[in-house]
Write an enzyme that holds these catalytic residues in place. Structure first.
Site, PDB file in Angstrom:
ATOM      1  N   CYS A  59       0.639  -1.230  -0.047  1.00  0.00           N
ATOM      2  CA  CYS A  59      -0.103  -0.192  -0.090  1.00  0.00           C
ATOM      3  C   CYS A  59       1.005   1.371  -0.008  1.00  0.00           C
ATOM      4  O   CYS A  59       0.331   2.357  -0.790  1.00  0.00           O
ATOM      5  CB  CYS A  59      -0.808  -0.026   1.217  1.00  0.00           C
ATOM      6  SG  CYS A  59      -0.436  -0.524   2.758  1.00  0.00           S
ATOM      7  N   HIS A 104      -3.038   6.343   4.702  1.00  0.00           N
ATOM      8  CA  HIS A 104      -1.599   6.650   4.835  1.00  0.00           C
ATOM      9  C   HIS A 104      -1.117   8.239   4.505  1.00  0.00           C
ATOM     10  O   HIS A 104      -1.652   8.637   3.541  1.00  0.00           O
ATOM     11  CB  HIS A 104      -0.614   5.750   4.068  1.00  0.00           C
ATOM     12  CG  HIS A 104      -0.584   4.321   4.879  1.00  0.00           C
ATOM     13  ND1 HIS A 104      -1.386   4.060   5.990  1.00  0.00           N
ATOM     14  CD2 HIS A 104      -0.420   3.052   4.261  1.00  0.00           C
ATOM     15  CE1 HIS A 104      -1.374   2.700   6.262  1.00  0.00           C
ATOM     16  NE2 HIS A 104      -0.611   2.039   5.223  1.00  0.00           N
TER      17      HIS A 104
HETATM   18  N1  LIG Z   1      -5.023  -3.529   5.323  1.00  0.00           N
HETATM   19  C1  LIG Z   1      -4.465  -2.986   4.186  1.00  0.00           C
HETATM   20  O1  LIG Z   1      -4.546  -1.675   4.123  1.00  0.00           O
HETATM   21  C2  LIG Z   1      -3.726  -3.691   3.232  1.00  0.00           C
HETATM   22  C3  LIG Z   1      -3.176  -3.046   2.352  1.00  0.00           C
HETATM   23  C4  LIG Z   1      -2.614  -3.935   1.300  1.00  0.00           C
HETATM   24  C5  LIG Z   1      -2.519  -5.220   1.361  1.00  0.00           C
HETATM   25  N2  LIG Z   1      -3.011  -5.880   2.577  1.00  0.00           N
HETATM   26  C6  LIG Z   1      -2.862  -7.295   2.767  1.00  0.00           C
HETATM   27  O2  LIG Z   1      -4.322  -8.027   2.625  1.00  0.00           O
HETATM   28  C7  LIG Z   1      -4.160  -9.049   3.498  1.00  0.00           C
HETATM   29  C8  LIG Z   1      -5.586  -8.955   4.582  1.00  0.00           C
HETATM   30  O3  LIG Z   1      -5.292  -7.547   5.028  1.00  0.00           O
HETATM   31  P1  LIG Z   1      -6.600  -6.988   5.905  1.00  0.00           P
HETATM   32  O4  LIG Z   1      -6.009  -5.813   6.266  1.00  0.00           O
HETATM   33  O5  LIG Z   1      -7.972  -7.172   5.197  1.00  0.00           O
HETATM   34  O6  LIG Z   1      -6.620  -8.010   7.373  1.00  0.00           O
HETATM   35  P2  LIG Z   1      -7.782  -8.316   8.162  1.00  0.00           P
HETATM   36  O7  LIG Z   1      -8.960  -7.270   8.394  1.00  0.00           O
HETATM   37  O8  LIG Z   1      -7.158  -8.980   9.507  1.00  0.00           O
HETATM   38  O9  LIG Z   1      -8.448  -9.569   7.478  1.00  0.00           O
HETATM   39  C9  LIG Z   1      -8.002 -10.873   7.329  1.00  0.00           C
HETATM   40  C10 LIG Z   1      -8.831 -11.757   6.289  1.00  0.00           C
HETATM   41  O10 LIG Z   1      -8.487 -12.955   5.891  1.00  0.00           O
HETATM   42  C11 LIG Z   1      -9.181 -14.063   6.443  1.00  0.00           C
HETATM   43  N3  LIG Z   1      -8.287 -15.137   6.937  1.00  0.00           N
HETATM   44  C12 LIG Z   1      -7.563 -15.279   8.042  1.00  0.00           C
HETATM   45  N4  LIG Z   1      -6.986 -16.724   7.894  1.00  0.00           N
HETATM   46  C13 LIG Z   1      -7.530 -17.442   7.072  1.00  0.00           C
HETATM   47  C14 LIG Z   1      -7.551 -18.689   6.635  1.00  0.00           C
HETATM   48  N5  LIG Z   1      -6.721 -19.473   7.286  1.00  0.00           N
HETATM   49  N6  LIG Z   1      -8.412 -19.051   5.593  1.00  0.00           N
HETATM   50  C15 LIG Z   1      -9.117 -18.170   4.893  1.00  0.00           C
HETATM   51  N7  LIG Z   1      -9.408 -16.846   5.395  1.00  0.00           N
HETATM   52  C16 LIG Z   1      -8.446 -16.439   6.390  1.00  0.00           C
HETATM   53  C17 LIG Z   1      -9.720 -13.509   7.707  1.00  0.00           C
HETATM   54  O11 LIG Z   1     -11.054 -14.214   7.655  1.00  0.00           O
HETATM   55  P3  LIG Z   1     -11.754 -14.495   9.095  1.00  0.00           P
HETATM   56  O12 LIG Z   1     -12.615 -13.297   9.399  1.00  0.00           O
HETATM   57  O13 LIG Z   1     -12.474 -15.847   9.031  1.00  0.00           O
HETATM   58  O14 LIG Z   1     -10.538 -14.783  10.065  1.00  0.00           O
HETATM   59  C18 LIG Z   1     -10.178 -12.268   7.053  1.00  0.00           C
HETATM   60  O15 LIG Z   1     -11.388 -12.338   6.222  1.00  0.00           O
HETATM   61  C19 LIG Z   1      -3.045  -9.096   4.303  1.00  0.00           C
HETATM   62  O16 LIG Z   1      -2.175  -9.750   3.525  1.00  0.00           O
HETATM   63  C20 LIG Z   1      -2.346  -7.799   4.094  1.00  0.00           C
HETATM   64  O17 LIG Z   1      -1.077  -7.432   4.082  1.00  0.00           O
HETATM   65  C21 LIG Z   1      -3.661  -4.977   3.458  1.00  0.00           C
END
Ligand SMILES: NC(=O)c1ccc[n+]([C@@H]2O[C@H](COP(=O)([O-])OP(=O)(O)OC[C@H]3O[C@@H](n4cnc5c(N)ncnc54)[C@H](OP(=O)(O)O)[C@@H]3O)[C@@H](O)[C@H]2O)c1
Length: 383
Positions: A177, A290
């Protein structure tokens, strides 16, 4: 995420405990009565992996906002969420547990469930013929995987299209990001005067660490104001009324992984192994979006008026640069917005010959830094 949004989990889900998510205004959302055009027989079948997370929920909002055509959508998350109900564009869906078979018949799989899930499951999706757009860092630096910001390097994925792929899967990575937000502003200037060195300092929001981090910041803020000890589960230190070095692991060279992503991903996206990049990444107690201070050194002279004009004309960039009223980009102003905002555009007077500029950039990293960028990639796949 609003209670009125067309994409939301039912209220028993943890995301709805965050009033900040609920309160965020959404731009450009059509009225609830509008006839949706997105569900179309000739559209691709889509899977959203990590649909219950911060990025996953934003995927749904962006798909809806942009009327992305789809024939069907699978809502996938962990076993914890399996069976939860979710409404999207006036239909009810049940969240399914992610398994390799989830990708049978899927054309486009949007992944945002973390690096280890992507490493495990993206190859299974590709094997089954899906084109994966992955938000994690798992494949970004794999040479044959395109790392794409559609406004910057769409040519990197020119060989991957849905039409005529005859069931062959593929993988495309969404950059980090902070890298996306930085390069949205720096690239138009780079095209004009060639950046030879870039110094980036970030001010990164809680949302970058997911829905649970946003909840913790809100909870800690209440606890500190109530004179209580703050709950520290996600970051292991007080976040409210504080700031600290980014929580990514620190490497042997002293840089943390977030900083090194800015270094390595910029080189790959610009296809320029010589560009010098250094970064310091800081977590600040901002809920969403950010901010980055970027110092640029150019090969050719570039004055600030020309730079301002270039940025005004750049796709996906808005200039907020009002010196008289001291109005420049803020995280609040860009929250839930698609465009990256740039301001404080000024000559770096420590560099002679108009060879340096300072800029200040803000972008909603759940949107342009993650979900929006990934869906723009998916839109390119449909061309
Ligand atoms: N937040 C950002 O700004 C951002 C920006 C760029 C990239 N990312 C990337 O995007 C990804 C997710 O980020 P996020 O911020 O959305 O995190 P988050 O809010 O913590 O969400 C994580 C998601 O992954 C799912 N998950 C976790 N363990 C799993 C499993 N074993 N099998 C299937 N699904 C699973 C969770 O499902 P449950 O609800 O069922 O646990 C939830 O839907 C990460 O790789 C992060 O680095 C995030």
């Amino acid at each position: 995420m609003q209670a009125t949004a067309s994409a939301h989990l039912h209220r028993d889900h943890h995301l709805f405990s965050s009033s900040f998510l609920l309160r965020s205004p959404k731009p450009r959302r059509p009225p609830a009565t509008a006839v949706r055009m997105s569900l179309r027989e000739d559209g691709p079948s889509v899977a959203v992996v990590g649909v219950t997370g911060a990025v996953g929920q934003e995927f749904l909002s962006v798909l809806s906002d942009r009327d992305f055509p789809y024939r069907s959508i699978k809502m996938l998350a962990s076993r914890r969420s399996a069976g939860k109900k979710l409404s999207f564009e006036d239909r009810e869906y049940v969240v399914e547990e992610l398994r390799p078979e989830s990708f049978d018949g899927v054309d486009i799989a949007l992944f945002s469930a973390g690096g280890s899930i992507s490493k495990d499951m993206a190859p299974a999706a590709v094997e089954r013929g899906a084109i994966v757009v992955d938000n994690s860092s798992a494949f970004r630096m794999v040479p044959e995987v395109p790392l794409v910001i559609p406004e910057v390097n769409p040519e990197a994925m020119a060989h991957i299209r849905l039409k005529g792929r005859s069931g062959k899967g593929a993988l495309i990575a969404n950059p980090n990001c902070s890298t996306i937000i930085c390069l949205m502003a720096a690239t138009p200037l780079h095209r004009h005067a060639k950046v030879v060195r870039m110094v980036v300092s970030t001010y990164q929001a809680a949302s970058g660490a997911g829905a649970a981090a946003m909840e913790e910041l809100e909870l800690q803020t209440r606890e500190v104001l109530d004179g209580k000890q703050p709950t520290c589960k996600i970051f292991r230190q007080q976040y409210a009324f504080n700031l600290f070095s980014h929580n990514a692991p620190v490497q042997a060279n002293g840089y943390n992984e977030e900083e090194m992503k800015l270094v390595k991903e910029t080189r790959k996206i610009w296809n320029d192994t010589d560009v010098k990049v250094t970064a310091t990444c800081i977590r600040v107690p901002v809920m969403r979006a950010h901010a980055e201070s970027v110092n640029l050194q150019f090969e050719k002279p570039l004055d600030e008026d020309t730079a301002r004009q270039i940025l005004k004309e750049a796709a996906g960039v808005v200039v907020i640069d009002d010196r008289a009223s001291n109005h420049f980009p803020t995280p609040l102003e860009v929250s839930n917005k698609d465009d990256v905002a740039v301001g404080r555009i000024r000559q770096d007077f420590s560099q002679d010959g108009n060879l340096g500029l300072d800029i200040f950039v803000c972008g909603d990293q759940i949107r342009k830094g993650a979900a929006l960028n990934a869906i723009q990639i998916a839109e390119l796949l449909l061309q």
